[in-house]
Design a protein around this motif. Structure first.
Motif, short mmCIF file in Angstrom:
data_model
loop_
_atom_site.label_atom_id
_atom_site.label_comp_id
_atom_site.label_asym_id
_atom_site.label_seq_id
_atom_site.Cartn_x
_atom_site.Cartn_y
_atom_site.Cartn_z
N VAL A 258 1.59 46.05 14.02
CA VAL A 258 0.80 45.51 13.28
C VAL A 258 1.96 44.49 11.98
N THR A 259 1.89 43.39 11.94
CA THR A 259 2.80 42.47 11.46
C THR A 259 1.56 42.06 9.40
N SER A 260 0.37 42.23 10.09
CA SER A 260 -0.12 41.61 8.47
C SER A 260 -1.84 42.55 8.03
N LEU A 261 -1.27 43.60 6.96
CA LEU A 261 -1.94 44.48 6.59
C LEU A 261 -3.42 43.71 5.29
N ASN A 262 -4.23 43.87 5.98
CA ASN A 262 -5.03 43.05 4.56
C ASN A 262 -6.38 44.26 3.71
N CYS A 263 -6.31 45.20 2.97
CA CYS A 263 -7.00 45.62 2.77
C CYS A 263 -7.66 46.09 1.43
N SER A 264 -8.53 46.55 0.92
CA SER A 264 -9.54 46.56 -0.17
C SER A 264 -9.25 48.05 -0.30
N VAL A 265 -8.82 48.30 -1.14
CA VAL A 265 -8.80 49.91 -1.62
C VAL A 265 -9.93 50.57 -2.64
N ALA A 280 4.68 54.64 7.73
CA ALA A 280 4.31 54.03 9.09
C ALA A 280 4.72 53.36 10.02
N LEU A 281 4.45 51.76 8.85
CA LEU A 281 4.57 50.08 9.54
C LEU A 281 5.98 50.02 8.62
N GLY A 282 6.47 50.72 7.67
CA GLY A 282 8.26 50.56 7.14
C GLY A 282 8.37 48.83 7.27
N PRO A 283 10.09 48.57 8.42
CA PRO A 283 9.54 46.91 7.73
C PRO A 283 8.67 46.49 8.90
N THR A 284 8.09 46.11 9.68
CA THR A 284 7.39 45.43 10.55
C THR A 284 6.77 45.01 9.81
N LEU A 285 6.24 45.10 8.99
CA LEU A 285 4.79 44.99 8.07
C LEU A 285 5.66 43.16 7.79
N ARG A 286 4.38 42.34 7.91
CA ARG A 286 5.48 40.67 6.96
C ARG A 286 4.16 40.59 6.02
N ARG A 287 3.25 40.53 5.87
CA ARG A 287 2.27 40.03 5.56
C ARG A 287 1.26 41.01 4.57
N THR A 310 7.53 50.53 -1.32
CA THR A 310 9.58 50.74 -1.27
C THR A 310 9.51 51.29 0.83
N HIS A 311 8.58 50.71 1.59
CA HIS A 311 8.50 51.26 2.96
C HIS A 311 9.29 49.59 3.47
N SER A 312 8.48 48.90 2.47
CA SER A 312 7.96 47.45 3.20
C SER A 312 9.77 46.10 3.01
N THR A 313 10.11 46.65 3.93
CA THR A 313 11.33 45.98 3.72
C THR A 313 11.43 44.48 4.47
N GLY A 314 10.99 44.56 4.92
CA GLY A 314 10.61 43.58 6.22
C GLY A 314 8.99 41.88 5.55
N LEU A 315 8.86 42.65 4.46
CA LEU A 315 7.68 41.87 3.69
C LEU A 315 8.06 40.67 3.61
N ARG A 316 6.77 39.70 4.40
CA ARG A 316 7.42 37.91 3.19
C ARG A 316 6.84 37.32 2.35
N SER A 317 5.11 37.31 2.48
CA SER A 317 4.61 37.24 2.08
C SER A 317 3.84 38.52 1.46
N LEU A 318 2.86 38.04 0.06
CA LEU A 318 2.16 38.76 -0.50
C LEU A 318 1.34 38.35 -1.36
N ARG A 319 -0.20 39.18 -0.91
CA ARG A 319 -1.40 38.59 -2.23
C ARG A 319 -2.33 40.32 -2.66
N ILE A 320 -2.17 39.59 -3.78
CA ILE A 320 -3.09 40.28 -4.81
C ILE A 320 -4.16 39.74 -5.17
N GLN A 321 -5.50 40.15 -3.95
CA GLN A 321 -6.43 40.33 -5.34
C GLN A 321 -6.73 41.11 -6.06
#
Length: 432
Positions: A258-265, A280-287, A310-321
């Motif tokens: 999984v490289t893209s995660l979209n969640c509504s808490v 668990a995703l760690g640096p794998t997550l990109r978006r 902290t663990h999302s060291t590979g993140l390239r795009s962040l969107r905040i709703q």
């Protein structure tokens, strides 16, 4: 005599014009038809122009098919029986199982129905016959030749009972699906839902918009021997109990790609599950896309759940709703704090982050701590940032340019770096 010659001349001109249209270069012809992809009336006219125009017109006319328990389901079945070649154009299918006279979720334990836990007035129970009815309906409208729908890449199911019979009915037709959306569906057990997911081994993108299962019920379906799908994109709505699904996802290592995660808490329990998944995703997550719905203090939820980047060291795009608009607040000047945004961004730890998008309603801008945001985004961890996009929704209100200018004034450091971008949403915001 002159009238006869005039009629002949008109017919000849018509044939010449038709020939000229039909002899257009194929690239130009396809471009013209592509521009009409949302105009079904014009596409139908194009399909009748000449034989050369038919395939491209059909490509758009039948690319997306919606089926329900009314006339569209029967029309779809008739269409494939009469013209099976049309199936080669079908790529996106939506199946809606709702029906006006449905007996779903009625409460009668004498008939073997199961109560559905909820707040408010008693709800209807779910019967085993509903599963059979949905299965019978699907078998009637889906083609006998399972290869006809082999090119379908996207499937959306709504208002269907997820059980073994429905899985068996769908799997032969849609096992090559890569994008699956589940909306308004219910299962008797969580295991039934997992068995359903296993029917799509090539799944790359999963959108769980609304799904429920009865808590505490044992898994009644036999475990499927097929391999788990390796998803690359995952969306979890606030209408989904994320905790059991995330636990299963991690236990089965179905999250590894999984490289893209979209969640509504939707609360602390959901936030804790998302926190677990981010680790668990760690640096794998990109978006990553995140927002809060139907919660109290977002900052308090973040602290108690340890939801951080902290663990999302590979993140390239962040969107905040971050819109807090609701029917109870529309007439009030009070706006809940959006301090959770600054708290979350302060935990970012990716030097690869290029784009940050903040989606917010114009009425909620006053609740955003822009000075704090400016300080956080000035940190060295955001040194690679290229764009800070404010997507502002004016909700059909007259656009106030001063509100937009105020963002630049209050976020001086980010503005001086040339990072600020503005996207205005709303019918009255054209021309910004």
């Amino acid at each position: 005599m002159s009238k006869r010659m005039s009629d002949g001349h008109e017919r000849l001109s018509e044939r010449v014009s038709r020939a000229q249209i039909c002899n257009l270069p194929c690239e130009l012809r396809d471009t013209v038809i592509d521009l009409l992809h949302t105009d079904h009336g014009s596409l139908k006219a194009c399909s009748l122009t000449c034989r050369a125009w038919l395939p491209r017109a059909r490509y758009h006319l039948f690319r997306t098919i919606s089926i329900d328990r009314g006339r569209t389901g029967d029309a779809f079945a008739h269409l494939l029986r009469s013209s099976p070649t049309i199936s080669t154009h079908i790529q996106d299918v939506e199946i809606n199982g709702s029906q006006s006279q449905s007996n779903w979720w009625t409460t009668d334990h004498r008939k073997g129905m199961f109560p559905w836990p909820t707040l408010g007035p008693p709800t209807r129970g779910h019967t085993e016959t509903d599963l059979t009815e949905a299965d019978t309906w699907l078998r009637r409208i889906l083609p006998e030749d399972t290869h006809l729908l082999a090119k379908v890449k996207s499937l959306r199911i709504s208002a269907l009972p997820l059980g073994g019979t429905l899985t068996v009915a769908l799997q032969p037709h849609f096992e090559n699906v890569k994008v699956l959306s589940v909306d308004g569906c219910k299962a008797l057990a969580f295991g039934d839902f997992i068995t359903f997911l296993r029917a799509f081994p090539h799944l790359e993108s999963l959108h769980l918009l609304a799904i429920q299962w009865l808590p505490g019920r044992s898994h009644q379906s036999e475990e499927c021997a097929k391999s788990l799908p390796r998803m690359r994109s995952l969306e979890l709505s606030h209408k989904v109990d994320a905790a059991p699904f995330v636990s299963w996802l991690i236990d089965e290592e179905a999250h590894s790609e999984v490289t893209s995660l979209n969640c509504s808490v939707s609360g602390q329990k959901c936030a804790s599950a998302i926190s677990q998944l981010l680790k668990a995703l760690g640096p794998t997550l990109r978006r990553f896309v995140v927002g809060f719905r139907e919660t109290g203090d977002g900052a308090d939820v973040l602290r108690k759940s340890a939801l951080e980047l902290t663990h999302s060291t590979g993140l390239r795009s962040l969107r905040i709703q971050c819109s807090t608009a609701s029917s109870t607040l529309l007439q009030s000047s009070y706006r809940p704090s959006l301090s959770w945004i600054v708290i979350l961004l302060a935990t970012a730890n990716s030097s690869l982050l290029k784009e940050l998008t903040i989606s917010i309603s114009a009425s909620d801008l006053c609740a955003l701590n822009m000075e704090g945001l400016d300080v956080v985004l000035s940190h060295v961890r955001y040194g690679g940032l290229e764009r800070v996009i404010f997507e502002i929704d004016f909700q059909k209100q007259p656009m106030d340019r001063s509100q937009i200018s105020r963002v630049s004034t209050r976020m001086v450091a980010v503005w001086r770096r040339g990072l600020l971008r503005f996207v205005v949403v709303g019918t009255d915001a054209n021309g910004f």
